[in-house]
Design an enzyme around this catalytic site. Structure first.
Site, PDB file in Angstrom:
ATOM      1  N   LYS A  75      -5.101  19.238 -42.873  1.00 13.62           N
ATOM      2  CA  LYS A  75      -4.287  20.372 -42.833  1.00 13.62           C
ATOM      3  C   LYS A  75      -2.980  20.491 -43.689  1.00 13.62           C
ATOM      4  O   LYS A  75      -2.209  19.549 -43.471  1.00 13.62           O
ATOM      5  CB  LYS A  75      -3.851  20.974 -41.482  1.00 13.62           C
ATOM      6  CG  LYS A  75      -5.219  21.746 -40.754  1.00 13.62           C
ATOM      7  CD  LYS A  75      -5.922  22.762 -41.468  1.00 13.62           C
ATOM      8  CE  LYS A  75      -5.042  24.061 -41.670  1.00 13.62           C
ATOM      9  NZ  LYS A  75      -4.925  24.853 -40.279  1.00 13.62           N
TER      10      LYS A  75
ATOM     11  N   HIS B  88      -6.819  47.372 -51.583  1.00 18.57           N
ATOM     12  CA  HIS B  88      -7.756  46.990 -50.255  1.00 18.57           C
ATOM     13  C   HIS B  88      -8.139  45.448 -50.192  1.00 18.57           C
ATOM     14  O   HIS B  88      -9.069  45.110 -49.544  1.00 18.57           O
ATOM     15  CB  HIS B  88      -8.772  47.988 -50.199  1.00 18.57           C
ATOM     16  CG  HIS B  88      -8.669  49.262 -50.761  1.00 18.57           C
ATOM     17  ND1 HIS B  88      -8.255  50.287 -49.565  1.00 18.57           N
ATOM     18  CD2 HIS B  88      -8.567  49.831 -51.923  1.00 18.57           C
ATOM     19  CE1 HIS B  88      -8.163  51.288 -50.288  1.00 18.57           C
ATOM     20  NE2 HIS B  88      -8.518  51.137 -51.579  1.00 18.57           N
TER      21      HIS B  88
ATOM     22  N   SER C 185      -0.901  19.536 -39.450  1.00 20.83           N
ATOM     23  CA  SER C 185      -1.184  19.900 -38.184  1.00 20.83           C
ATOM     24  C   SER C 185      -1.060  18.717 -37.467  1.00 20.83           C
ATOM     25  O   SER C 185      -1.266  17.686 -37.732  1.00 20.83           O
ATOM     26  CB  SER C 185      -2.796  20.199 -38.266  1.00 20.83           C
ATOM     27  OG  SER C 185      -3.518  20.268 -36.998  1.00 20.83           O
TER      28      SER C 185
ATOM     29  N   GLU D  42       4.857  31.800 -43.531  1.00 15.83           N
ATOM     30  CA  GLU D  42       4.334  32.507 -42.128  1.00 15.83           C
ATOM     31  C   GLU D  42       5.532  32.993 -41.344  1.00 15.83           C
ATOM     32  O   GLU D  42       5.673  34.164 -40.837  1.00 15.83           O
ATOM     33  CB  GLU D  42       3.501  31.814 -41.311  1.00 15.83           C
ATOM     34  CG  GLU D  42       2.106  31.406 -41.901  1.00 15.83           C
ATOM     35  CD  GLU D  42       1.262  30.441 -41.299  1.00 15.83           C
ATOM     36  OE1 GLU D  42       1.122  30.499 -39.779  1.00 15.83           O
ATOM     37  OE2 GLU D  42       0.781  29.553 -42.030  1.00 15.83           O
TER      38      GLU D  42
END
Ligand code: ARG
Length: 487
Positions: free
Chosen positions: A304, A177, A298, A311
């Site tokens: 960043k 979880h 970024s 992804e």
């Protein structure tokens, strides 16, 4: 079809007569020039171009067989084969050009053969239909794709295995979880992916077996009146068997579904690995970081550093899942045998294979280069709460039924949380106040390395178990490599 009836070639006479565009293979039956819109709408050339090499190989085998049964003379076969070899060279060097009237790669190759070999080209299509031809080409392509995928998969399995070996005994929290659950090792965690990708290898091997059947000789749907030697063609093209039913042979795309489905599940595994990399490289986890060469930044936020590759592995799995659905939807409800719907089999199959191969290769580089912060993982694994189950099992070892032990330890957890303490802060006396079955050793249960050593049950995260899993991982990689080598 006699060579004279084949009027798709731009012969000098035709050009002299001012034929606007080459007519079609069906020109004997349909005399009106084809609508240009229809041509654009029905053409598959942009997609099936990549079947060119397989198409030529299939045609060469078919022509040799026609020669062997006396349909072609030696001279006719020589002329056709020389033309086909020239086309193969044009295709591989990239100089092969398509004409506006070419409907697909099969008609483009045939048109070019007429240009190179003359009217004798009209004998090649004897005993053959584009229906059994395209099914054959696609099976050849798919079989090779399985091999390429297996090579890429072995690389990924090996990268994971290598990193697992480096981190065989490095503790980290295992999650359920997404909550900290119990101590595992990073090696154990990575080897879970070797198991997943091991199953993918079996599925890809099975998909290749599904491809390994020759449709050619099935004609449009009902075979041929000619004594075609299908076994000979199968042998020449390296197919293990010939399709047993001509109607099934031209209508079947199960092999494409099986390969695409194997890709989809492989991509789901890549996606799950990608998700872990995204989580682990967040500040919240701090377990991993990508080298700058494999990270992205970024356009706005100067600080960043993103794991875009992970992804995209996650995001592209969606498309490959869609490819399986697209293929199944094409097949569902099709009456036997060939229907033009089947032309829509290629885009999903090609996309699934391309995406899966590229993703596995990318993740191989990522897994080889990702830096694990084993100190951060160890700190997280030292959370005393991760030992709650081991404390309950300590009670079990001292004669307490597990359900009762669970309740006792649960109550201690609740109390320490309320008091702002951890389980490791309790004294032997405090434990014994909760249950007289606790032994003094209970206060020494919190070392994460010791927790790993306690879990040497087969399949567990303990060091000896992980050593056994690493040996198994080597056999999985070797099996994948053997399969890639054609085994
Ligand atoms: N381009 C077609 C395909 O990929 C080739 C077969 C066409 N056959 C036919 N009978 N129209 O399916």
């Amino acid at each position: 079809m006699s060579s004279g009836a084949r009027n798709g070639v731009a012969t000098p006479e035709r050009r002299a007569r001012g034929a606007a565009r080459p007519t079609k293979v069906w020109a004997g039956r349909l005399s009106a020039p084809t609508s240009e819109q229809l041509e654009r709408y029905t053409s598959s050339l942009a997609v099936d171009r990549r079947l060119g090499a397989d198409d030529v190989a299939g045609s060469r085998a078919h022509a040799r067989m026609l020669r062997s049964i006396g349909v072609l003379t030696a001279a006719q076969h020589r002329a056709i084969d020389a033309g086909l070899r020239a086309i193969a060279a044009e295709l591989s060097s990239g100089v092969f050009t398509v004409s506006p009237g070419d409907e697909d790669i099969h008609t483009a190759v045939e048109r070019r053969l007429f240009e190179l070999a003359g009217p004798v080209a009209g004998m090649l299509h004897t005993g053959r239909s584009r229906n059994d031809q395209v099914a054959t080409d696609l099976r050849m392509w798919a079989r090779r794709a399985c091999t390429d995928l297996l090579v890429a998969l072995a690389g990924l399995q090996e990268a994971l295995m290598t990193r697992a070996g480096e981190h065989r005994t490095d503790p980290m929290p295992g999650y359920t979880h997404l909550q900290r659950a119990q101590v595992v090792s990073l090696g154990h965690h990575l080897l879970a992916y070797v198991e997943m990708f091991g199953r993918d290898g079996l599925r890809l091997g099975a998909a290749r077996l599904a491809c390994d059947e020759l449709p050619l000789g099935s004609g449009a749907l009902a075979g041929s009146t000619l004594p075609l030697d299908r076994e000979r063609v199968a042998h020449e093209l390296g197919f293990g068997r010939i399709a047993a039913n001509s109607m099934d042979a031209v209508a079947d795309r199960d092999f494409a579904v099986e390969l695409t489905a194997a890709c989809a599940l492989t991509m789901v595994h890549c996606s799950r690995l990608g998700e872990e990399l995204v989580l682990w490289s967040s500040a919240e986890f701090g377990f991993a970081s990508l080298p700058d060469s494999l990270a992205t930044g970024s356009s706005l936020m100067p600080q960043k550093k993103n794991a875009d590759v992970a992804e995209l592995a996650r995001g592209r799995s969606g498309r490959v899942i869609g490819d399986v659905v697209a293929l199944l939807s094409v097949l569902k409800g099709l009456p036997l045998t060939y229907n033009r719907d089947l032309q829509e089999d290629k885009e999903p199959l090609f996309d699934a294979v391309d995406t899966t191969a590229a993703t596995m290769r990318m993740l191989t580089e990522v897994m080889s280069a990702v830096r694990f912060d084993v100190a951060a993982m160890r700190r997280a694994a030292a959370d005393p709460a991760l030992q709650a189950t081991d404390i309950a099992e300590h009670l079990v070892a001292n004669g307490v039924p597990f359900r009762e032990a669970h309740t006792i330890v649960g109550a201690v957890v609740a109390r320490t949380l309320a008091e702002g303490r951890t389980l490791a802060d309790l004294s032997v006396e405090e434990w014994r106040a909760a249950s007289d079955r606790f032994r003094p050793g209970v206060v020494r249960l919190f070392d994460p390395d010791a927790a790993l050593r306690r879990r040497d049950v087969p399949g567990g995260p303990g060091p000896r178990s992980v050593t056994r899993q690493l040996a198994r991982a080597r056999t999985i990689v070797a099996r994948t490599r053997r399969a890639a080598a054609g085994g």
